[in-house]
Design a protein around this motif. Structure first.
Motif, PDB file in Angstrom:
ATOM      1  N   ARG A 143       0.828  -1.194   0.000  1.00 51.24           N
ATOM      2  CA  ARG A 143       0.000   0.000   0.000  1.00 51.24           C
ATOM      3  C   ARG A 143       0.862   1.242   0.000  1.00 51.24           C
ATOM      4  N   VAL A 144       0.483   2.202  -0.844  1.00 43.95           N
ATOM      5  CA  VAL A 144       1.164   3.485  -0.860  1.00 43.95           C
ATOM      6  C   VAL A 144       0.456   4.359   0.163  1.00 43.95           C
ATOM      7  N   GLY A 145       1.177   4.805   1.175  1.00 39.90           N
ATOM      8  CA  GLY A 145       0.581   5.638   2.219  1.00 39.90           C
ATOM      9  C   GLY A 145       0.433   7.076   1.778  1.00 39.90           C
ATOM     10  N   GLN A 146      -0.024   7.914   2.680  1.00 41.16           N
ATOM     11  CA  GLN A 146      -0.224   9.335   2.389  1.00 41.16           C
ATOM     12  C   GLN A 146       1.084  10.000   1.990  1.00 41.16           C
ATOM     13  N   ALA A 147       2.183   9.638   2.634  1.00 35.63           N
ATOM     14  CA  ALA A 147       3.457  10.281   2.337  1.00 35.63           C
ATOM     15  C   ALA A 147       3.946   9.939   0.934  1.00 35.63           C
ATOM     16  N   GLY A 148       3.549   8.803   0.391  1.00 40.22           N
ATOM     17  CA  GLY A 148       4.027   8.381  -0.912  1.00 40.22           C
ATOM     18  C   GLY A 148       3.220   8.903  -2.087  1.00 40.22           C
ATOM     19  N   THR A 149       2.117   9.597  -1.839  1.00 44.02           N
ATOM     20  CA  THR A 149       1.275  10.029  -2.943  1.00 44.02           C
ATOM     21  C   THR A 149       1.862  11.217  -3.670  1.00 44.02           C
ATOM     22  N   GLY A 150       2.671  12.035  -2.991  1.00 38.33           N
ATOM     23  CA  GLY A 150       3.242  13.198  -3.644  1.00 38.33           C
ATOM     24  C   GLY A 150       2.282  14.378  -3.697  1.00 38.33           C
ATOM     25  N   ARG A 151       1.049  14.184  -3.266  1.00 38.77           N
ATOM     26  CA  ARG A 151       0.079  15.271  -3.238  1.00 38.77           C
ATOM     27  C   ARG A 151      -0.125  15.714  -1.808  1.00 38.77           C
ATOM     28  N   ARG A 152      -0.234  17.023  -1.637  1.00 37.77           N
ATOM     29  CA  ARG A 152      -0.556  17.511  -0.312  1.00 37.77           C
ATOM     30  C   ARG A 152      -1.370  18.772  -0.474  1.00 37.77           C
ATOM     31  N   THR A 153      -2.278  18.966   0.438  1.00 33.01           N
ATOM     32  CA  THR A 153      -3.142  20.130   0.381  1.00 33.01           C
ATOM     33  C   THR A 153      -2.402  21.326   0.944  1.00 33.01           C
ATOM     34  N   VAL A 154      -2.439  22.420   0.207  1.00 32.27           N
ATOM     35  CA  VAL A 154      -1.749  23.625   0.619  1.00 32.27           C
ATOM     36  C   VAL A 154      -2.763  24.759   0.661  1.00 32.27           C
ATOM     37  N   ALA A 155      -2.733  25.515   1.716  1.00 31.06           N
ATOM     38  CA  ALA A 155      -3.604  26.678   1.813  1.00 31.06           C
ATOM     39  C   ALA A 155      -3.164  27.712   0.776  1.00 31.06           C
ATOM     40  N   PRO A 156      -4.094  28.514   0.259  1.00 29.98           N
ATOM     41  CA  PRO A 156      -3.726  29.481  -0.780  1.00 29.98           C
ATOM     42  C   PRO A 156      -2.621  30.436  -0.374  1.00 29.98           C
ATOM     43  N   ASP A 157      -2.596  30.849   0.885  1.00 35.11           N
ATOM     44  CA  ASP A 157      -1.551  31.798   1.275  1.00 35.11           C
ATOM     45  C   ASP A 157      -0.193  31.128   1.467  1.00 35.11           C
ATOM     46  N   ASP A 158      -0.134  29.803   1.419  1.00 31.55           N
ATOM     47  CA  ASP A 158       1.130  29.076   1.475  1.00 31.55           C
ATOM     48  C   ASP A 158       1.555  28.546   0.106  1.00 31.55           C
ATOM     49  N   ASP A 159       0.707  28.716  -0.890  1.00 34.70           N
ATOM     50  CA  ASP A 159       0.966  28.184  -2.223  1.00 34.70           C
ATOM     51  C   ASP A 159       1.732  29.208  -3.050  1.00 34.70           C
ATOM     52  N   PRO A 160       2.988  28.920  -3.403  1.00 38.04           N
ATOM     53  CA  PRO A 160       3.767  29.899  -4.166  1.00 38.04           C
ATOM     54  C   PRO A 160       3.161  30.188  -5.544  1.00 38.04           C
ATOM     55  N   ASP A 161       2.501  29.196  -6.159  1.00 35.47           N
ATOM     56  CA  ASP A 161       1.869  29.449  -7.452  1.00 35.47           C
ATOM     57  C   ASP A 161       0.739  30.458  -7.315  1.00 35.47           C
ATOM     58  N   PHE A 162      -0.029  30.339  -6.252  1.00 38.38           N
ATOM     59  CA  PHE A 162      -1.144  31.260  -6.021  1.00 38.38           C
ATOM     60  C   PHE A 162      -0.620  32.660  -5.717  1.00 38.38           C
ATOM     61  N   LEU A 163       0.408  32.742  -4.882  1.00 37.27           N
ATOM     62  CA  LEU A 163       0.944  34.043  -4.487  1.00 37.27           C
ATOM     63  C   LEU A 163       1.746  34.701  -5.602  1.00 37.27           C
ATOM     64  N   GLY A 164       2.279  33.906  -6.511  1.00 37.08           N
ATOM     65  CA  GLY A 164       3.124  34.447  -7.558  1.00 37.08           C
ATOM     66  C   GLY A 164       2.371  35.056  -8.723  1.00 37.08           C
ATOM     67  N   ARG A 165       1.064  34.856  -8.784  1.00 38.29           N
ATOM     68  CA  ARG A 165       0.307  35.405  -9.901  1.00 38.29           C
ATOM     69  C   ARG A 165       0.148  36.907  -9.737  1.00 38.29           C
ATOM     70  N   PRO A 166       0.360  37.650 -10.808  1.00 36.35           N
ATOM     71  CA  PRO A 166       0.140  39.098 -10.708  1.00 36.35           C
ATOM     72  C   PRO A 166      -1.347  39.405 -10.622  1.00 36.35           C
ATOM     73  N   ALA A 167      -1.660  40.471  -9.925  1.00 30.69           N
ATOM     74  CA  ALA A 167      -3.055  40.884  -9.793  1.00 30.69           C
ATOM     75  C   ALA A 167      -3.565  41.382 -11.144  1.00 30.69           C
ATOM     76  N   GLN A 168      -4.820  41.091 -11.433  1.00 28.92           N
ATOM     77  CA  GLN A 168      -5.425  41.544 -12.683  1.00 28.92           C
ATOM     78  C   GLN A 168      -5.710  43.046 -12.579  1.00 28.92           C
ATOM     79  N   PRO A 169      -5.303  43.820 -13.547  1.00 27.34           N
ATOM     80  CA  PRO A 169      -5.578  45.255 -13.493  1.00 27.34           C
ATOM     81  C   PRO A 169      -7.074  45.520 -13.651  1.00 27.34           C
ATOM     82  N   VAL A 170      -7.567  46.522 -12.918  1.00 28.87           N
ATOM     83  CA  VAL A 170      -8.970  46.903 -12.971  1.00 28.87           C
ATOM     84  C   VAL A 170      -9.098  48.088 -13.913  1.00 28.87           C
ATOM     85  N   SER A 171     -10.000  47.961 -14.869  1.00 28.53           N
ATOM     86  CA  SER A 171     -10.185  49.052 -15.824  1.00 28.53           C
ATOM     87  C   SER A 171     -10.914  50.207 -15.146  1.00 28.53           C
TER      88      SER A 171
END
Length: 121
Positions: free
Chosen positions: A59-87
């Protein structure tokens, strides 16, 4: 002595049943080494040892799945996106909506439950 042996047998049967059910309900992607049917056969033919082998090797345990849930404020992909400009049109629309909501709120604050005479008509 006999009671201890009976408890040990019941515990072993419960462990084997648990291992077998876990094996048969596991997703194929979470099983290593053998296929599902082979692991079920190992668990049944080698009752306690097969269950232990299943949990350690099959059995592959939780540690072996390679997936983990990350909160948005801890996710570098989420934080790295530039804000959309407002017209300007969107900004004016938002400002107007905020102004209307503030007026509505102020209106509700004025006729709040300060009076004990009952509802206004």
């Amino acid at each position: 002595m006999v009671k201890g042996l009976i408890v040990l047998i019941v515990a072993a049967v419960a462990f084997v049943v648990f291992a077998l059910v876990d094996c048969l309900t596991s997703d194929r992607a979470r099983i290593r080494s053998l296929n599902k049917g082979s692991w079920a056969l190992v668990i049944v033919l080698l009752p306690v040892v097969g269950g232990i082998l299943w949990f350690l090797l099959g059995r592959v345990g939780q540690a072996g799945t390679g997936r983990r849930t990350v909160a948005p404020d801890d996710d570098p992909d989420f934080l790295g996106r530039p804000a959309q400009p407002v017209s300007d049109a969107d900004r004016e629309s938002l400002d107007e909506r905020i102004r209307l909501l503030e007026e509505d709120l102020a209106e509700h604050d004025d006729d709040g439950p300060t009076s004990t005479r009952g509802p206004k008509k």
